[in-house]
Design an enzyme around this catalytic site. Structure first.
Site, PDB file in Angstrom:
ATOM      1  N   GLU A 149      -4.630  -1.375  36.037  1.00 41.35           N
ATOM      2  CA  GLU A 149      -3.214  -1.241  35.694  1.00 41.35           C
ATOM      3  C   GLU A 149      -2.482  -2.576  35.661  1.00 41.35           C
ATOM      4  O   GLU A 149      -1.281  -2.617  35.406  1.00 41.35           O
ATOM      5  CB  GLU A 149      -2.507  -0.346  36.718  1.00 41.35           C
ATOM      6  CG  GLU A 149      -2.632  -0.869  38.133  1.00 41.35           C
ATOM      7  CD  GLU A 149      -1.878  -0.025  39.141  1.00 41.35           C
ATOM      8  OE1 GLU A 149      -0.686   0.221  38.924  1.00 41.35           O
ATOM      9  OE2 GLU A 149      -2.495   0.389  40.130  1.00 41.35           O
ATOM     10  N   HIS A 150      -3.184  -3.677  35.932  1.00 41.34           N
ATOM     11  CA  HIS A 150      -2.499  -4.939  36.164  1.00 41.34           C
ATOM     12  C   HIS A 150      -2.301  -5.742  34.878  1.00 41.34           C
ATOM     13  O   HIS A 150      -2.860  -5.422  33.835  1.00 41.34           O
ATOM     14  CB  HIS A 150      -3.245  -5.730  37.242  1.00 41.34           C
ATOM     15  CG  HIS A 150      -3.273  -5.013  38.547  1.00 41.34           C
ATOM     16  ND1 HIS A 150      -4.332  -4.207  38.921  1.00 41.34           N
ATOM     17  CD2 HIS A 150      -2.356  -4.928  39.548  1.00 41.34           C
ATOM     18  CE1 HIS A 150      -4.073  -3.670  40.105  1.00 41.34           C
ATOM     19  NE2 HIS A 150      -2.876  -4.095  40.502  1.00 41.34           N
TER      20      HIS A 150
END
Length: 329
Positions: free
Chosen positions: A167-168
Site C-alpha cells: 500500500e506504500h
C-alpha cells in the site's frame, strides 16, 4: 496497513501518529491452484481462519503477545521491522516498536509460547519504493533481499512466514489505468498513495516465493494485505495469486453488500479462490463492530471465504474477541 476513510486521515494523524492506507471512500495453472486452495482451507473453521495483527509499540501493556487467545490461527507481528530482528542492537527492548517486549529474549519466549499452542507467527513486510529499483531494501539484488528475509524470518527467528503489506508510496503507473468502478470492485477509485507493480517490484515478490507460500518447499506462509484499489493489485494477483496462502483485503468498515462486490471482483477478474479471501476488521478504530461481526459470519455467494483478519488485536481486545467468536463459533 491502517485503512480508514480518506476524509478521516487528518483526525487519525492526531490520534494515531500516522495514517497509512485505508479505503479512500467507504461508501456506496491447475496443479498450483489445487495445492493453493487446499492450503488455504487447511486451517479454516466454520467461517475460515482468524488472523490477528499484534502491534508491537507497547499499547495495552497488560495484554501480551502470548495472551492472544485460542481460536486465533495466526498472529502477524506488526510495527517491528525485519531489520530490527536482523540486528537486535539497534532498537532496545521496551522502546519504539519493541515497546511491547522487555528484550528480544522476551519476544522470542512469547513467540514460542504461541507456537507451542499451534498458533502460527508471521512477520509483516512492507512494500517500499526501493522495490521498484534493482536494490530493494538496499540489498545488492532482489535475490539478495529474498535471501535476507528468509535468513531473518525462517533461519534466525523460526517464524511461520510473512505477510506483505502492499500500500506504500512510489512511482505510479504511467499512464494510470481507468478504474473499473464501484459496482465492479466495491471501491470508488484508485488509492493514490500506492505504487505501480513494476518488473523490479514483481521480481521482489518472485524471490520471496522461493521461500514462502504454496510453492515453497518448507510450508511457510506467504500472505498479502492490500486492496483492490491499490495500483499494484491486479499485476500481483495475475502473477502470484497461486503462491499466496491467504489474500487479505483491508476492507475495514465495509458491510456485507460491499464485501460481496469485492469478492465478485477477486474471484471473477482476479481468479482468486474464494477460500483464500480474508476480510479485515478494524479493532483499532473501534467503531464498526456490528459490521465486522456480520462480515465474519457471512458466507459469500461463491462459497466459504478464507476468514477474517483483525487489525490490531491488542488495541481493543473485547472488539477483537467478538470478531474472533463470529469467525469460529
Amino acid at each position: 496497513m491502517k485503512k480508514i476513510f480518506f476524509a478521516q486521515c487528518s483526525i487519525l494523524l492526531l490520534m494515531l501518529g500516522s495514517c497509512s492506507k485505508m479505503t479512500e471512500d467507504m461508501t456506496p495453472e491447475s496443479v498450483n491452484k489445487e495445492a493453493s486452495v487446499k492450503s488455504a482451507t487447511a486451517l479454516a473453521g466454520s467461517n475460515g481462519v482468524c488472523i490477528a495483527y499484534y502491534i508491537t509499540d507497547g499499547r495495552n501493556p497488560t495484554f501480551k503477545l502470548k495472551d492472544i487467545p485460542d481460536k486465533v490461527d495466526m498472529v502477524i507481528l506488526f510495527g517491528l521491522k525485519y531489520w530490527s530482528l536482523q540486528d537486535t542492537t539497534k532498537l532496545p527492548g521496551g522502546t519504539g516498536m519493541m515497546g511491547s517486549f522487555k528484550s528480544y529474549k522476551d519476544l522470542d519466549t512469547q513467540i514460542r509460547s504461541l507456537q507451542s499452542r499451534g498458533i502460527k507467527v508471521l512477520q509483516n513486510i512492507d512494500d517500499d519504493v526501493s522495490w521498484q529499483s534493482s536494490k530493494p531494501g538496499g540489498f545488492a539484488s532482489a535475490a539478495a533481499y529474498g535471501d535476507a528475509i528468509k535468513s531473518i524470518v525462517i533461519d534466525k527467528w523460526k517464524l511461520d512466514g510473512i505477510s506483505l503489506d502492499i500500500e506504500h508510496s512510489g512511482a505510479k503507473p504511467n499512464p494510470i489505468p481507468t478504474f473499473p468502478g464501484y459496482a465492479a470492485t466495491g471501491y470508488n477509485g484508485w488509492y493514490s498513495g500506492s505504487m505501480a507493480a513494476t518488473p523490479a517490484f514483481l521480481n521482489v515478490i518472485s524471490e520471496l516465493t522461493k521461500y514462502f507460500g504454496t510453492t515453497a518447499p518448507n510450508n511457510k506462509q506467504l500472505q498479502i494485505a492490500s486492496g483492490i484499489d491499490v495500483y499494484a493489485w491486479n499485476k500481483i494477483m495475475e502473477n502470484f495469486r497461486n503462491n499466496f496462502n491467504y489474500i487479505q483485503l483491508q476492507s475495514y468498515g465495509a458491510n456485507v453488500s460491499r464485501t460481496q462486490l469485492m469478492m465478485n471482483y477477486a474471484t471473477g477478474t482476479n481468479k482468486i479462490p474464494a477460500s483464500k479471501m480474508v476480510f479485515g476488521a478494524y479493532a483499532e478504530g473501534g467503531t464498526n463492530q456490528a459490521n465486522d461481526v456480520e462480515v465474519a459470519k457471512w458466507t459469500p455467494t461463491q462459497g466459504a471465504k478464507g476468514g477474517m483478519m483483525i487489525y490490531t488485536y491488542n488495541s481493543n481486545v473485547s472488539y477483537a474477541n467478538a470478531v474472533r467468536d463470529a469467525v469460529k463459533n
